[in-house]
Every structure is written in C-alpha cells, then in structure tokens.
Design an enzyme around this catalytic site. Structure first.
Site, PDB file in Angstrom:
ATOM      1  N   HIS A  36      -6.210  34.842  10.391  1.00  0.00           N
ATOM      2  CA  HIS A  36      -6.760  34.429   9.974  1.00  0.00           C
ATOM      3  C   HIS A  36      -7.832  35.431   9.391  1.00  0.00           C
ATOM      4  O   HIS A  36      -8.464  35.515   8.690  1.00  0.00           O
ATOM      5  CB  HIS A  36      -7.390  32.805   9.976  1.00  0.00           C
ATOM      6  CG  HIS A  36      -6.658  32.704   9.832  1.00  0.00           C
ATOM      7  ND1 HIS A  36      -6.350  30.256  10.468  1.00  0.00           N
ATOM      8  CD2 HIS A  36      -5.168  32.265   8.484  1.00  0.00           C
ATOM      9  CE1 HIS A  36      -4.925  29.970   9.553  1.00  0.00           C
ATOM     10  NE2 HIS A  36      -4.650  30.336   8.748  1.00  0.00           N
TER      11      HIS A  36
ATOM     12  N   ARG B 230       5.444  30.391   0.830  1.00  0.00           N
ATOM     13  CA  ARG B 230       5.859  30.616   2.607  1.00  0.00           C
ATOM     14  C   ARG B 230       5.557  28.596   2.157  1.00  0.00           C
ATOM     15  O   ARG B 230       4.702  28.566   2.292  1.00  0.00           O
ATOM     16  CB  ARG B 230       4.620  30.687   3.824  1.00  0.00           C
ATOM     17  CG  ARG B 230       4.809  31.899   3.641  1.00  0.00           C
ATOM     18  CD  ARG B 230       3.504  32.944   4.291  1.00  0.00           C
ATOM     19  NE  ARG B 230       3.898  34.207   4.427  1.00  0.00           N
ATOM     20  CZ  ARG B 230       3.057  35.505   4.020  1.00  0.00           C
ATOM     21  NH1 ARG B 230       2.624  34.736   3.314  1.00  0.00           N
ATOM     22  NH2 ARG B 230       3.128  37.013   3.975  1.00  0.00           N
TER      23      ARG B 230
ATOM     24  N   ARG C 142      10.344  30.449  -0.816  1.00  0.00           N
ATOM     25  CA  ARG C 142      11.151  30.790   0.859  1.00  0.00           C
ATOM     26  C   ARG C 142      11.248  29.418   1.105  1.00  0.00           C
ATOM     27  O   ARG C 142      10.504  28.781   1.568  1.00  0.00           O
ATOM     28  CB  ARG C 142      10.574  31.615   1.327  1.00  0.00           C
ATOM     29  CG  ARG C 142      11.320  32.168   2.598  1.00  0.00           C
ATOM     30  CD  ARG C 142      10.849  33.107   3.332  1.00  0.00           C
ATOM     31  NE  ARG C 142       9.849  32.621   4.278  1.00  0.00           N
ATOM     32  CZ  ARG C 142       8.683  33.503   4.925  1.00  0.00           C
ATOM     33  NH1 ARG C 142       9.191  34.586   4.835  1.00  0.00           N
ATOM     34  NH2 ARG C 142       7.484  33.227   5.644  1.00  0.00           N
TER      35      ARG C 142
ATOM     36  N   ASN D  75       7.576  43.786   6.719  1.00  0.00           N
ATOM     37  CA  ASN D  75       6.867  43.076   8.376  1.00  0.00           C
ATOM     38  C   ASN D  75       7.800  43.035   8.920  1.00  0.00           C
ATOM     39  O   ASN D  75       7.874  43.046   9.981  1.00  0.00           O
ATOM     40  CB  ASN D  75       6.331  41.725   7.450  1.00  0.00           C
ATOM     41  CG  ASN D  75       5.210  42.290   6.923  1.00  0.00           C
ATOM     42  OD1 ASN D  75       4.650  43.190   6.358  1.00  0.00           O
ATOM     43  ND2 ASN D  75       4.306  40.856   6.240  1.00  0.00           N
ATOM     44  N   ASP D  76       8.734  42.056   8.761  1.00  0.00           N
ATOM     45  CA  ASP D  76       9.903  41.877   9.910  1.00  0.00           C
ATOM     46  C   ASP D  76      10.778  42.783  10.171  1.00  0.00           C
ATOM     47  O   ASP D  76      11.756  43.714  11.085  1.00  0.00           O
ATOM     48  CB  ASP D  76      10.574  40.465   9.713  1.00  0.00           C
ATOM     49  CG  ASP D  76       9.921  39.410  10.445  1.00  0.00           C
ATOM     50  OD1 ASP D  76       9.177  39.860  11.050  1.00  0.00           O
ATOM     51  OD2 ASP D  76      10.243  38.635   9.997  1.00  0.00           O
TER      52      ASP D  76
ATOM     53  N   ARG E 207       4.387  44.001  16.062  1.00  0.00           N
ATOM     54  CA  ARG E 207       3.518  44.120  15.699  1.00  0.00           C
ATOM     55  C   ARG E 207       2.115  43.569  16.461  1.00  0.00           C
ATOM     56  O   ARG E 207       1.235  44.591  15.852  1.00  0.00           O
ATOM     57  CB  ARG E 207       3.408  44.591  13.899  1.00  0.00           C
ATOM     58  CG  ARG E 207       3.989  42.952  13.229  1.00  0.00           C
ATOM     59  CD  ARG E 207       4.123  42.938  12.037  1.00  0.00           C
ATOM     60  NE  ARG E 207       4.362  42.192  11.477  1.00  0.00           N
ATOM     61  CZ  ARG E 207       3.296  40.939  10.111  1.00  0.00           C
ATOM     62  NH1 ARG E 207       3.153  42.609   9.860  1.00  0.00           N
ATOM     63  NH2 ARG E 207       3.376  40.457   9.608  1.00  0.00           N
TER      64      ARG E 207
ATOM     65  N   CYS F 281       7.787  42.279  -0.620  1.00  0.00           N
ATOM     66  CA  CYS F 281       6.597  41.300  -0.048  1.00  0.00           C
ATOM     67  C   CYS F 281       5.201  40.938   1.405  1.00  0.00           C
ATOM     68  O   CYS F 281       5.319  40.531   1.593  1.00  0.00           O
ATOM     69  CB  CYS F 281       7.482  39.572  -0.952  1.00  0.00           C
ATOM     70  SG  CYS F 281       9.220  38.947   0.653  1.00  0.00           S
TER      71      CYS F 281
ATOM     72  N   GLU G 163      15.243  41.170   5.854  1.00  0.00           N
ATOM     73  CA  GLU G 163      14.071  41.700   6.928  1.00  0.00           C
ATOM     74  C   GLU G 163      14.619  42.098   8.138  1.00  0.00           C
ATOM     75  O   GLU G 163      13.669  42.368   8.762  1.00  0.00           O
ATOM     76  CB  GLU G 163      13.335  40.078   7.343  1.00  0.00           C
ATOM     77  CG  GLU G 163      13.755  39.334   6.363  1.00  0.00           C
ATOM     78  CD  GLU G 163      12.787  38.090   6.657  1.00  0.00           C
ATOM     79  OE1 GLU G 163      11.528  37.462   6.470  1.00  0.00           O
ATOM     80  OE2 GLU G 163      13.497  36.785   6.392  1.00  0.00           O
TER      81      GLU G 163
END
Length: 584
Positions: free
Chosen positions: A195, A302, A338, A463-464, A474, A511, A440
């Site tokens: 965050h 999400r 999603r 990312n994945d 990561r 994305c 992914e």
C-alpha cells in the site's frame, strides 16, 4: 567520499534533499500474568488503545484534501476497517480472559497468527497485506506503551524538503509526511505492491525500497540524491553530480506537467494505429481516479477484497451492489471483472479453512480458478452477481490462472447454468456478455491458441507470468533482482499469446505492471499489443509514448530482443527502440 546504494525504485522522480532518519521505537513486548481481579481492566486497556488508534487514523483522514487521489483515503480506510475487525478486537480480548495475559502479549500473538496466514498466500499483491497488519498492530502497541506521538505526525514543517530514511513506512506515515512536503523516501523493507509504494506513486513521491541497512550508512541531515526510477541513492555527491541530477529533476517535473494535454486526445500512433488504454481497479472509490486519467474502461477489476477480513463470503446482493456501483460509475465504458483469485490458505465458507492439510507451496496449490471450481456454491454466487450487474452496463467476465481446457470448460458450464437460473427467475442480464481467460502461467501461454478458440478475449497478467516463468518471488528481497520483464522466455510467451489472439481474431490485453511501464510501450506495440490496462496514474505517460510513436520508424531489428540472452544487450536495444522515434 561519494556513496551509492542500490534498491528497488518504486515511484519515479528525482529528489535532492537532506536526510531525516526515522526510527520507530518498537516496544519490547513481553508476557506477564494478569491477576484475576484485573482481567476486565486489561481488556478495557486494550479496547481503549484500539479506539485511540482509530481516532488517530480518523484525524489523519480528515486532513486529506478533497482533491487527493482515491488511493490516499482508501488505504487509510483499510486500516480503519482492520481496527473494527473481530480478528483484532475480539480474539485478543478472548486471549486476555482465557490466558490471563497482558494486552500487549495477546495482541502480539494474534498479530503473529495473522502474519502467518498472509505469508502463506500465493498472490504477491495479497501477501503484502501482511504489512498492513504490522502497521496497525504497531500503532496500538505504541499507544499501550504510552509512547509520545511520533515526530513525523507533528505538522510543524520540520520535514519539508527532507528525504525520509526509515525501516518501513505505513500509508498513514506517507500521507502525513507528504502534507509536510517531504522530497522522497527510502526504506529498508517493503514490497513493490505494498500500500505504501502504491500510495507513493499516487502522490508523486520519488521512492526506493529494499535498501538494506540504509540507516547504518546514511547520516542524519546528510545531503542525498534519490532516483526513484533506477532505485539509486547517492550520498556525498560532488557539485557536478548534484548539478546533473538537478537538471534531470527539473526535466522530469516539466515532463509530468506536460502530460495533461494528452487526456482529451484519442489514443493512436502517429501512423494512425488506434490503441485502447484501460485501467486496473479494485475498489469502487477508484472510479474517480480512473475517470480523471481518461481511461477507456477498466481492463481488470479485482474482486478479492470483497472476500477479505470476514468470516463468510459475501452474499449475492452485496456483490451485485459493489459491481453495479463500478459499472454505473464508468458510464457505459467496459468493465472487465476477474472472478476471485484467492488461495487455499484463505478461509471461506463461514470461516472454515478449505483444507486441514499443510500447504507446502500455496502458489502451486488450490488457488484462483482451481479454488473457484472446488467451491462451486461460492463461485456460482459471484457469477450470478456479475451477470445481474451486466444489466446496468458493459461488463466482461475474466477467469484467472486458467491452465487446462477442462478448467475453462467447467467454468463456462457453470456460467451457462447461472444464465439458465436467471432466465427461469426472469432476471435481466447481458445475454451476449463476453468471457475471457487470463494468461498468467507458462502453460496457458503455450496453449494460448487452444484457449483462443473458446473465449472472446485473452488478458496477459505479466506479474504472475514473469515470476512463474523465472521461478522467483518478486517480493522476496533476496531474489527480486531476477524479476525481468525482458527475459527472452517471458517475451516469447507474450508473443505466443499475441499471435494466438491475432490468428483467432480476438483481442489480447495486458494488465500487469509491464503494461504501465513506458520503457516497454514501444516494444509491446511492435509485438502487436493493442490493449493496455494499468494503474490509472500511468495512463497519461503511456499515452504520450503511444501518440508520439510512428510504428514504421521503429528499428527493423526491434523483435530481435526476443532472441537476446544477455541482459545488457537487451537494455541497449530497448534504448535504441525508444530513442529511434525521438530522433525522427
């Protein structure tokens, strides 16, 4: 003597300023026995501390300007919600009464239990929520130990223009110090998706994380240079270096201020290729930020936070209300929802764990679409809510982490069953709602052509995809330097997916964070990507790159990057690709 330290740059920009080293004095939490007659007094002491923490955060929230990014208030609200959650209010109270232990110890035990749950989560973004638990618990602990208000929470202007050096920062810390005019911050810990780092990007604060033991090497009030893009921290710089970075700082600020002119412009290359720019979102509050950035819709919504911090999954009506708020807020622009991407470690179905077995590697276990299919009741509830929300605007459904054709078939069959139920109940929904799959993992990229025959669109979750392809975590400080979007294996998998979409005439979007990084925009355009989805704060900069690109002027050897094994050569070619357009 000049000292250069390297970390992970998480928020771009150049800052030059004096160091302010921030020490959070963490209380020494020890257990002691409470006399029977004093148990309820100890319970009250804990509850009073929780209430004080709540009032402190509310005070911080009330001082946030109305025009601040939605991220700013939503992150403070997350911590406020945690202070109302039974896991932090009721469970420690029960421990005090049952074990006759002190409030600090009960809170610490519950903190450790919650951290263990988050540590086992497979999704890197959700796993970094452990930081929020730590931040909230530490605030309560400081109140229980009668510590004075932290110096950075006193708005007396002492931090203006300073570069904050800390072990870690909370979102509340970041908001408070931004109002005091800090120039940048550098921390020893933290994740790229925490965050605090997301908030730094929203507020435009240059930031570096993961600079190990930085407080040992930097002196208080020492002049520092921070490069939030490269992750470089420089102490003891000479006059020439300072002058060079000052020029870069001014150029970057002018560049950012110039981006506003692109908001009203269509997104297309100089040679006329139309490109779609979408935004990622997870909360209804994100809609304002997305609209201000000029996004053409939401490419990834999400839904996991509807399921977090609760004993039972959200009911259909609650989900319908949340999805409807988002789609109506987007004014008929498309919203891709999603389905929930949770792991086996997350408790659902009345708070009971899905399995009593020890999960050795949750990232490779029962998660995402696998979990959806293993919990058909919970999955159907979400599908019904999404379908019903589609009657109020343009919605697409996207299934996460598809790895086999059987998973896709099962998911689509459940969706068709939900459609039949709604037909029988006379409930409206979009009968032509589009269905897509996320790419992914390497298996889904290799089989992208197979999946493309059975969906309306594909979406690459970089990312994945990167971390599964390269077998690295990561958010692990020890190996995150290996996280490389330009690794030839990653680029080849992306190219395979784009080729599959082209062959079967379906759109392919991206994305992940790679989509929002302007360094990669021209390469992705050359590879054939036409749909980008990213954090709304990255939209205008990516849009500028697109609008200033003439695809015909890209170097003829651009796609040779897929065959280069040496990282230095790859970086040089990317520089050539990005500079070629500027030079024409």
């Amino acid at each position: 003597m000049t000292l250069e330290l390297q970390g992970l740059g998480v928020s771009r920009g150049i800052a030059i300023g004096r160091a302010h080293i921030l020490f959070h004095n963490q209380p020494d939490v020890r257990e002691y026995l409470i006399p029977a007659f004093a148990i309820e007094q100890e319970v009250e002491r804990l509850l009073d501390a929780i209430e004080q923490a709540r009032q402190q955060l509310k005070s911080i929230r009330n001082h946030i300007p109305a025009n601040a990014p939605a991220d700013v208030t939503s992150f403070i609200d997350t911590h406020l919600l945690m202070l109302s959650d039974s896991s932090l209010t009721k469970v420690p109270v029960e421990m005090i009464r049952e074990r006759r232990c002190n409030a600090e110890w009960a809170l610490q035990l519950q903190r450790d239990a919650l951290i263990n749950v988050f540590n086992e989560m497979d999704d890197p973004y959700l796993r970094t929520r452990r930081d929020d638990v730590d931040h909230v618990v530490n605030r309560i602990h400081r109140i229980l130990s009668d510590q004075e208000v932290a110096e950075h929470e006193i708005p007396d202007g002492r931090l203006k223009g300073h570069i904050i050096i800390a072990e870690d920062l909370t979102p509340a810390d970041t908001v408070l110090m931004q109002h005091q005019g800090i120039a940048a911050f550098v921390t020893e810990h933290g994740g790229a998706t925490s965050h605090t780092t997301i908030l730094a990007r929203s507020l435009g604060i240059p930031a570096i994380i993961g600079v190990e033991s930085v407080r040992r090497y930097v002196q208080d009030n020492e002049l520092l240079i921070v490069d939030g893009e490269t992750g470089t921290l420089i102490a003891g710089a000479d006059a020439l270096t300072i002058t060079a970075f000052e020029s870069r700082r001014l150029a970057f600020e002018q560049h950012i201020s110039s981006l506003s002119r692109y908001k009203s412009q269509p997104t297309k290359t100089r040679d006329g290729k139309a490109i779609t720019l979408l935004a990622n979102a997870e909360l209804p509050e994100d809609i304002t930020t997305i609209s201000n950035a000029g996004a053409q819709g939401i490419g990834l919504y999400r839904t996991e936070f509807l399921y977090m911090n609760r004993l039972s999954p959200p009911e259909e009506e609650e989900q319908l209300a949340a999805y409807r708020d988002v789609v109506e807020g987007m004014n008929n622009q498309p919203v891709t929802i999603r389905t929930f991407d949770l792991g086996a470690d997350k408790t659902v179905d009345g708070g009971r764990p899905l399995s009593q077995a020890v999960v050795t590697n949750p990232a490779l276990g029962l998660r995402a679409i696998r979990l959806c299919l293993s919990q058909p009741g919970m999955f159907r509830t979400q599908l019904r809510a999404i379908l019903r929300a589609s009657a109020f605007g343009k919605i697409k459904i996207m299934f996460p982490m598809i790895s086999t054709m059987n998973e896709l078939v099962q998911a689509r069959n459940l969706l068709e069953q939900c459609k039949l139920e709604l037909d029988n109940e006379g409930i409206a929904y979009d009968r032509s709602i589009e269905v897509g799959a996320m790419i992914e993992i390497p298996a889904s990229a290799v089989c992208a052509e197979m999946f493309a025959r059975h969906v309306d669109f594909l979406s690459i979750g970089t990312n994945d995809l990167i971390q599964y392809t390269l077998a690295i975590d990561r958010i692990d400080d020890h190996v995150n330097y290996l996280y490389d979007p330009l690794h030839p294996a990653v680029l080849r998998l992306i190219q395979m997916t784009l080729n599959a979409g082209k062959k079967h005439s379906i759109p392919v979007s991206m994305c992940g964070e790679m989509a929002g990084d302007p360094r990669y925009t021209r390469l992705l355009l050359a590879m054939g990507l036409e749909h980008f989805s990213m954090h709304p704060n990255a939209l205008l900069e990516v849009k500028q790159v697109i609008n200033e690109t003439d695809l015909s002027l890209l170097p003829a050897n651009t796609l040779e990057v897929l065959d280069i094994a040496d990282a230095v050569e790859t970086d040089l070619l990317i520089e050539q690709i990005n500079e070629a357009v500027h030079n024409n």
